[in-house]
Design an enzyme around this catalytic site. Structure first.
Site, PDB file in Angstrom:
ATOM      1  N   GLU A   1     -12.838   4.421  -9.082  1.00  0.00           N
ATOM      2  CA  GLU A   1     -13.472   3.170  -8.663  1.00  0.00           C
ATOM      3  C   GLU A   1     -13.777   3.258  -7.173  1.00  0.00           C
ATOM      4  OE1 GLU A   1     -12.867  -1.642  -8.325  1.00  0.00           O
ATOM      5  OE2 GLU A   1     -11.150  -0.298  -8.122  1.00  0.00           O
TER       6      GLU A   1
ATOM      7  N   ASP B   1      -8.148   3.114 -10.341  1.00  0.00           N
ATOM      8  CA  ASP B   1      -8.400   1.853  -9.659  1.00  0.00           C
ATOM      9  C   ASP B   1      -8.287   2.035  -8.143  1.00  0.00           C
ATOM     10  OD1 ASP B   1      -8.595  -1.178  -9.835  1.00  0.00           O
ATOM     11  OD2 ASP B   1      -6.725  -0.964  -8.701  1.00  0.00           O
TER      12      ASP B   1
ATOM     13  N   ASP C   1       0.816  -1.219   0.000  1.00  0.00           N
ATOM     14  CA  ASP C   1       0.000   0.000   0.000  1.00  0.00           C
ATOM     15  C   ASP C   1       0.848   1.267   0.000  1.00  0.00           C
ATOM     16  OD1 ASP C   1      -2.829   0.858   0.108  1.00  0.00           O
ATOM     17  OD2 ASP C   1      -2.184   1.892   1.927  1.00  0.00           O
TER      18      ASP C   1
END
EC number: 3.2.1.1
Length: 494
Positions: A241, A204, A174
């Protein structure tokens, strides 16, 4: 002082507002996701099919180097190794050529960009030859080191916004988008794509990033490249998203000030309706009253690459190419209705949800083959080449911004409406025939039904509909017909 503050606010508002503009060429609408297609094949498709049939844009698969995974699943594209433009779809030269060729025929390119994370453990070698050590968070192809990532932790509770945004999604390393160096590398990547002529981005995993950090990144983007036909000062269209079906800590409303969002509720609701779990008559107020984001903030779709596989949101109610009659009806409704920015899915066929695209040798992506009726073969589904779908893109272009009028329903699953005086569509999802005299709103004349056929010169290859001087027509859709929808518009008048 107040005036100065107002000017600053207006300037910020102008930047934000521009992110919702699709940058489509005039007279076009409808985006198609050519999932896992190669750049050379997309360029040819823009020239040979998408341009001539009125499509406005293509969402392409991630363009940057990804981890090479065993058996080459589709999801390896979502495991970045670097921001070099080398994937199974092609290299930077091929990508740049595709963008140029598509823009030249009025078809815009939107890139699926993955910058929430880098590849998970096991992703040590990339499609461009770069190596990485995900276990030590080292990605020299960028370069990123452990200093650029959030601490290692897993997302287990979607009611904890901090965890969703600061921990790892299924083991993917991450990135810390609050880190100025990380922001710089992401902006560099996106601006390079803008230089090459893209019109926008699908971001995304946006819900896994802090909105404030995304705001900094979006605010640092260049204007679109005027050499590719964009207006001076145009900004990239951004669609994020954000899966928000309600009941979680993170809401799409946190992101709609920054750009559009992927409206998964649309996919879920349209699937339920055309699967017969909700009567079509209730679609009369389709839009924000169904819990959707505002129209200009909503990218809408029947299915996407995730939820057609049971990933993401929607579950068993999502319609896919595997249920063709209802899928075509739902797609026709989406394209006939003015709500949102529609995106058509173009799939490859699959039986295993991890399965990657068709290949020539287990590694290299195969090109689609085309049949005389425009359909595809060779493992590609090409829903965008189904007559019932591409002709509805033509319908959407023909009706423009005209509002819905002349709504009709039978109190159940037969509905119809016009788009002003330019187009008319009817649906039958009941298990009995539709035979009714309905107000079409169209000028008198004979029209070609663009679902069952196409206008060819002064004739029609499918059904015809005769509209009287009063605007009414006898509409017939048998329950056993291949298509449960009929559509006519002014450009299909015989």
């Amino acid at each position: 002082m107040f005036l100065a503050k107002s000017i600053v606010c207006l300037a910020l508002l102008a930047v934000a507002n521009a992110q919702f503009n699709t940058n489509y060429a005039s007279g076009r609408s409808g985006m198609v996701h050519l999932f896992e297609w190669k750049w050379d094949d997309i360029a040819a498709e823009c020239e040979n099919f998408l341009g001539p049939y009125g499509y406005a844009g293509v969402q392409v698969s991630p363009v940057n180097e990804n981890a090479v995974k065993d058996s080459r699943p589709w999801w390896e594209r979502y495991q970045p190794i670097s921001y070099k433009l080398v994937t199974r779809s092609g290299n930077e030269e091929q990508f740049a050529s595709m963008v140029r060729r598509c823009n030249n025929v009025g078809v815009r390119i939107y890139v699926d960009v993955v910058f929430n994370h880098m590849a998970a453990n096991g992703g040590t070698y990339g499609t461009g030859g770069s190596t990485a050590s995900p276990s030590s968070k080292s990605y020299p192809g960028v370069p990123f080191s452990s200093l650029d990532f959030n601490p290692t932790c897993a997302i287990s509770n979607y009611n904890d916004a901090n965890q969703v945004r600061n921990c790892e999604l299924v083991g993917l390393r991450d990135l810390n988008q609050g880190n100025s160096y990380v922001q710089e590398k992401i902006v560099e990547f996106l601006n390079h794509l803008i230089d090459l002529g893209v019109a926008g981005f699908r971001v995304d995993a946006a819900k896994h990033m802090w909105p404030a950090d995304l705001g900094v990144i979006y605010g640092s983007l260049k204007n679109l490249n005027t050499d590719h036909g964009f207006e001076s000062g145009a900004k990239a269209y951004i669609v994020q998203e954000v899966i928000d079906m309600g009941g979680e800590a993170i809401s799409k409303s946190e992101y709609t000030g920054l750009g559009a969002i992927t409206e998964f509720r649309h996919s879920d609701s349209i699937g339920k309706a055309f699967r017969g779990k909700n009567q079509l008559q209730y679609l009369v107020n389709w839009g924000v009253s169904w819990g959707f984001a505002a129209s200009d903030r909503s990218l809408v779709f029947v299915d996407n690459h995730d939820n057609q596989r049971g990933h993401g949101a929607g579950g068993a109610d999502v319609l896919t190419y595997k249920v063709p009659k209802q899928y075509k009806m739902a797609s026709a409704f989406m394209l006939a209705h003015p709500f949102g920015t529609p995106r058509v899915m173009s799939s490859f066929s699959f039986t295993d949800t991890d399965q990657g695209p068709p290949t020539t040798d287990g590694q290299n992506i195969a090109s689609p083959s085309f049949n005389s009726d425009n359909s595809c073969s060779g493992g590609w589904v090409c829903e965008h080449r189904w007559k019932q779908i591409y002709n509805m893109v033509g319908f959407r272009n023909a009706v423009g911004s005209d509002a819905i009028q002349n709504w009709w329903d039978n109190g159940s699953n037969q509905i119809a409406f016009s788009r002003g005086s330019k187009g008319f569509v009817a649906f039958n999802n009941d298990n009995y025939d539709l035979n009714s005299s309905v107000q079409t709103g169209l000028p008198a004349g004979t029209y070609c039904d663009v679902i069952s056929g196409s206008k060819s010169g002064s004739s029609c290859t499918g059904k015809t509909v005769t509209v009287g001087s009063d605007g009414r027509a006898n509409i017939s859709i048998g329950s056993s017909e291949d298509d449960g929808v009929l559509a006519i518009h002014v450009n299909a008048k015989l």
